[in-house]
Design an enzyme around this catalytic site. Structure first.
Site, PDB file in Angstrom:
ATOM      1  N   ALA A 104       4.932  -6.889  -4.539  1.00 38.04           N
ATOM      2  CA  ALA A 104       5.624  -8.120  -5.755  1.00 38.04           C
ATOM      3  C   ALA A 104       6.065  -7.092  -5.434  1.00 38.04           C
ATOM      4  CB  ALA A 104       4.420  -7.903  -6.426  1.00 38.04           C
TER       5      ALA A 104
ATOM      6  N   ASP B 276       6.853  -7.912   6.364  1.00 35.66           N
ATOM      7  CA  ASP B 276       7.264  -8.436   5.236  1.00 35.66           C
ATOM      8  C   ASP B 276       5.776 -10.161   4.411  1.00 35.66           C
ATOM      9  OD1 ASP B 276       7.863 -10.067   2.653  1.00 35.66           O
ATOM     10  OD2 ASP B 276       9.885  -9.228   2.963  1.00 35.66           O
TER      11      ASP B 276
ATOM     12  N   GLY C  43       0.665  -0.933  -0.016  1.00 37.90           N
ATOM     13  CA  GLY C  43      -0.075  -0.153  -0.375  1.00 37.90           C
ATOM     14  C   GLY C  43       1.089   1.026   0.201  1.00 37.90           C
TER      15      GLY C  43
ATOM     16  N   PHE D  55       3.350   2.373  -5.673  1.00 35.26           N
ATOM     17  CA  PHE D  55       2.959   3.558  -6.565  1.00 35.26           C
ATOM     18  C   PHE D  55       0.966   2.965  -7.076  1.00 35.26           C
ATOM     19  CE2 PHE D  55       2.329   3.986 -11.893  1.00 35.26           C
ATOM     20  CZ  PHE D  55       2.093   4.960 -11.388  1.00 35.26           C
TER      21      PHE D  55
ATOM     22  N   GLY E 188      -1.239   0.918  -5.422  1.00 33.09           N
ATOM     23  CA  GLY E 188      -1.089   0.464  -3.722  1.00 33.09           C
ATOM     24  C   GLY E 188      -1.728   1.988  -2.966  1.00 33.09           C
TER      25      GLY E 188
ATOM     26  N   TYR F 186       9.265 -11.860 -14.191  1.00 27.50           N
ATOM     27  CA  TYR F 186       8.115 -11.748 -12.991  1.00 27.50           C
ATOM     28  C   TYR F 186       6.504 -12.241 -14.162  1.00 27.50           C
ATOM     29  CZ  TYR F 186       4.858  -7.952 -12.634  1.00 27.50           C
ATOM     30  OH  TYR F 186       3.574  -6.894 -12.913  1.00 27.50           O
TER      31      TYR F 186
HETATM   32  N1  LIG Z   1       2.221  -0.505 -12.704  1.00 28.71           N
HETATM   33  C1  LIG Z   1       1.729  -1.040 -13.574  1.00 28.71           C
HETATM   34  O1  LIG Z   1       1.976  -0.442 -14.401  1.00 28.71           O
HETATM   35  C2  LIG Z   1       1.972  -2.543 -12.915  1.00 28.71           C
HETATM   36  C3  LIG Z   1       1.241  -3.268 -14.375  1.00 28.71           C
HETATM   37  C4  LIG Z   1       0.326  -4.095 -14.106  1.00 28.71           C
HETATM   38  C5  LIG Z   1       0.533  -4.984 -12.711  1.00 28.71           C
HETATM   39  N2  LIG Z   1       1.455  -4.368 -11.768  1.00 28.71           N
HETATM   40  C6  LIG Z   1       1.239  -5.234 -10.247  1.00 28.71           C
HETATM   41  O2  LIG Z   1       0.280  -4.383  -9.542  1.00 28.71           O
HETATM   42  C7  LIG Z   1       1.346  -4.437  -8.170  1.00 28.71           C
HETATM   43  C8  LIG Z   1       1.647  -3.033  -7.779  1.00 28.71           C
HETATM   44  O3  LIG Z   1       2.535  -2.616  -8.606  1.00 28.71           O
HETATM   45  P1  LIG Z   1       3.794  -0.800  -8.418  1.00 28.71           P
HETATM   46  O4  LIG Z   1       4.243  -0.640  -9.973  1.00 28.71           O
HETATM   47  O5  LIG Z   1       2.162  -0.193  -7.470  1.00 28.71           O
HETATM   48  O6  LIG Z   1       4.434  -1.314  -7.618  1.00 28.71           O
HETATM   49  P2  LIG Z   1       5.329  -0.858  -6.102  1.00 28.71           P
HETATM   50  O7  LIG Z   1       7.153  -1.400  -6.452  1.00 28.71           O
HETATM   51  O8  LIG Z   1       5.324   1.102  -6.665  1.00 28.71           O
HETATM   52  O9  LIG Z   1       4.608  -1.336  -5.850  1.00 28.71           O
HETATM   53  C9  LIG Z   1       4.587  -2.305  -4.303  1.00 28.71           C
HETATM   54  C10 LIG Z   1       4.880  -1.852  -3.300  1.00 28.71           C
HETATM   55  O10 LIG Z   1       4.957  -2.871  -2.433  1.00 28.71           O
HETATM   56  C11 LIG Z   1       6.202  -3.580  -1.842  1.00 28.71           C
HETATM   57  N3  LIG Z   1       6.300  -4.763  -1.274  1.00 28.71           N
HETATM   58  C12 LIG Z   1       7.067  -5.781  -2.210  1.00 28.71           C
HETATM   59  N4  LIG Z   1       7.550  -7.137  -1.799  1.00 28.71           N
HETATM   60  C13 LIG Z   1       7.018  -7.013  -0.491  1.00 28.71           C
HETATM   61  C14 LIG Z   1       7.326  -8.145   0.230  1.00 28.71           C
HETATM   62  N5  LIG Z   1       7.572  -8.924   0.008  1.00 28.71           N
HETATM   63  N6  LIG Z   1       6.276  -7.635   1.605  1.00 28.71           N
HETATM   64  C15 LIG Z   1       5.740  -6.800   1.786  1.00 28.71           C
HETATM   65  N7  LIG Z   1       5.484  -5.560   0.894  1.00 28.71           N
HETATM   66  C16 LIG Z   1       6.437  -5.620  -0.230  1.00 28.71           C
HETATM   67  C17 LIG Z   1       6.951  -2.745  -2.160  1.00 28.71           C
HETATM   68  O11 LIG Z   1       7.709  -1.844  -0.523  1.00 28.71           O
HETATM   69  C18 LIG Z   1       6.430  -1.647  -2.739  1.00 28.71           C
HETATM   70  O12 LIG Z   1       5.721  -0.571  -1.257  1.00 28.71           O
HETATM   71  C19 LIG Z   1       2.291  -5.091  -8.279  1.00 28.71           C
HETATM   72  O13 LIG Z   1       1.573  -6.096  -7.993  1.00 28.71           O
HETATM   73  C20 LIG Z   1       2.528  -5.058  -9.559  1.00 28.71           C
HETATM   74  O14 LIG Z   1       2.941  -6.463 -10.463  1.00 28.71           O
HETATM   75  C21 LIG Z   1       1.971  -2.875 -12.094  1.00 28.71           C
END
Ligand SMILES: NC(=O)c1ccc[n+]([C@@H]2O[C@H](COP(=O)([O-])OP(=O)(O)OC[C@H]3O[C@@H](n4cnc5c(N)ncnc54)[C@H](O)[C@@H]3O)[C@@H](O)[C@H]2O)c1
Ligand SMILES: [Zn+2]
Length: 214
Positions: free
Chosen positions: A86, A64, A18, A21, A23, A188
Site C-alpha cells: 500500500a 505491481d 513483503g 517495513f 512485510g 489514506y
Molecule cells: N507502519 C504502520 O504503522 C502501519 C499502521 C497501520 C497499517 N499499516 C499498513 O501495513 C501495511 C504495510 O505498511 P508499512 O509500514 O510496512 O509500509 P511500507 O511502505 O514500509 O511497505 C509497503 C510496501 O508495499 C510496496 N508497495 C506499495 N505499493 C505497491 C504496489 N502498487 N505494488 C507492489 N508493491 C507495492 C512498497 O514498495 C513497500 O515495500 C500497509 O498496508 C499499511 O497501510 C501500517
C-alpha cells in the site's frame, strides 16, 4: 497422491509489500516457522530510500499489485495471501489522491480478482486504526465522547489534543474497541477502509475468508 500435495501445516504465503517495513518482518517470521513466503513488491521509491530490501530466503516477484499478469504469476501454488502492499501515510496534498486510490484500492481489487480466478480463498489484510478516524476519548463529566476534526487554529497554536465537544475539558485517551464506528478522515484512511469493504465483498462472492488487522 496428486502432484502438488503439501505437508500438512506448511503454507506457501504470498506477502504483497513483503519488502516493506512490516512485510519484511512477516516474511522473516514465515520463513523461521518453515513456511514458504513469496514476496510481490514494486519497491516504491517512497518506501525504499535506502537500498531495497527483499528479505533473504524469500522468492521475489518484482512488480505491481495493479498488474493482473504479475499477480497471477505470484499466486501460483499459493495457499494464503497477506496483503501489505500500500501507499502509506499522508500524501503531500490532495493531488496524491489518485495514486493512493490506485495503489491501495485498484491494487486490492486486482489482487482479489486474481485470487478468485486462482482459487485462493484465504486473505489477511493489513488494515489500519486510521479507519476509526480518532482514538477513544473520555471526559470525566460526559464519559466517552467523539471529538470532531481538530481546528486549524488549535493546531497552529500547538494544541494537538482534542477537548470535550460538550464541555471543553481535557480528555483522557483510551483504547479503541473493535465495534467503534468507522470514520475515515483523510484519503489514506478512506482507501484503507475501502480495502476492507472490497475484501468483505470478495469473501462473500467467492466463499473466501478475509481478516483485517486494524
Ligand atoms: N507502519 C504502520 O504503522 C502501519 C499502521 C497501520 C497499517 N499499516 C499498513 O501495513 C501495511 C504495510 O505498511 P508499512 O509500514 O510496512 O509500509 P511500507 O511502505 O514500509 O511497505 C509497503 C510496501 O508495499 C510496496 N508497495 C506499495 N505499493 C505497491 C504496489 N502498487 N505494488 C507492489 N508493491 C507495492 C512498497 O514498495 C513497500 O515495500 C500497509 O498496508 C499499511 O497501510 C501500517
Ligand atoms: Zn465533557
Amino acid at each position: 497422491m496428486a502432484a502438488g500435495f503439501r505437508s500438512v501445516g506448511i503454507m506457501r504465503v504470498l506477502v504483497t509489500g513483503g519488502a516493506g517495513f512490516i512485510g519484511s518482518h512477516i516474511v522473516e517470521e514465515l520463513g523461521a516457522r518453515g513456511h514458504e513466503p513469496v514476496v510481490l513488491d514494486a519497491l516504491l521509491p517512497t518506501a525504499h530510500q535506502q537500498a531495497p530490501a527483499v528479505p533473504d530466503g524469500a522468492e521475489w516477484v518484482p512488480g505491481d499489485v495493479r498488474d493482473p499478469d504479475t499477480v497471477t504469476r505470484a499466486l501460483a501454488g499459493v495457499d494464503v495471501v497477506c496483503h501489505q502492499a500500500a501507499m502509506v501515510g499522508l500524501g503531500k496534498d490532495f493531488a496524491d489522491a489518485p495514486a493512493y486510490v490506485a495503489c491501495n484500492d485498484l491494487g486490492t481489487a486486482v489482487l482479489l480478482a486474481a485470487m478468485a480466478e486462482a482459487g485462493v480463498r484465504d486473505l489477511v489484510l493489513a488494515g489500519s486504526m486510521v479507519v476509526y478516524g480518532e482514538g477513544r476519548y473520555d471526559c470525566v463529566r460526559h464519559g466517552q465522547v467523539r471529538p470532531g476534526p481538530r481546528a486549524v487554529s488549535d493546531l497552529e497554536a500547538g494544541r494537538f489534543e482534542p477537548l470535550c465537544p460538550r464541555c471543553g475539558a481535557e480528555l483522557e485517551p483510551g483504547l479503541v474497541g473493535e465495534d467503534a464506528p468507522a470514520d475515515p478522515r483523510n484519503v489514506y484512511a478512506a482507501t484503507k477502509l475501502a480495502q476492507e469493504l472490497l475484501a468483505a465483498s470478495w469473501a462473500r462472492a467467492v466463499g473466501g475468508r478475509a481478516v483485517s488487522l486494524r
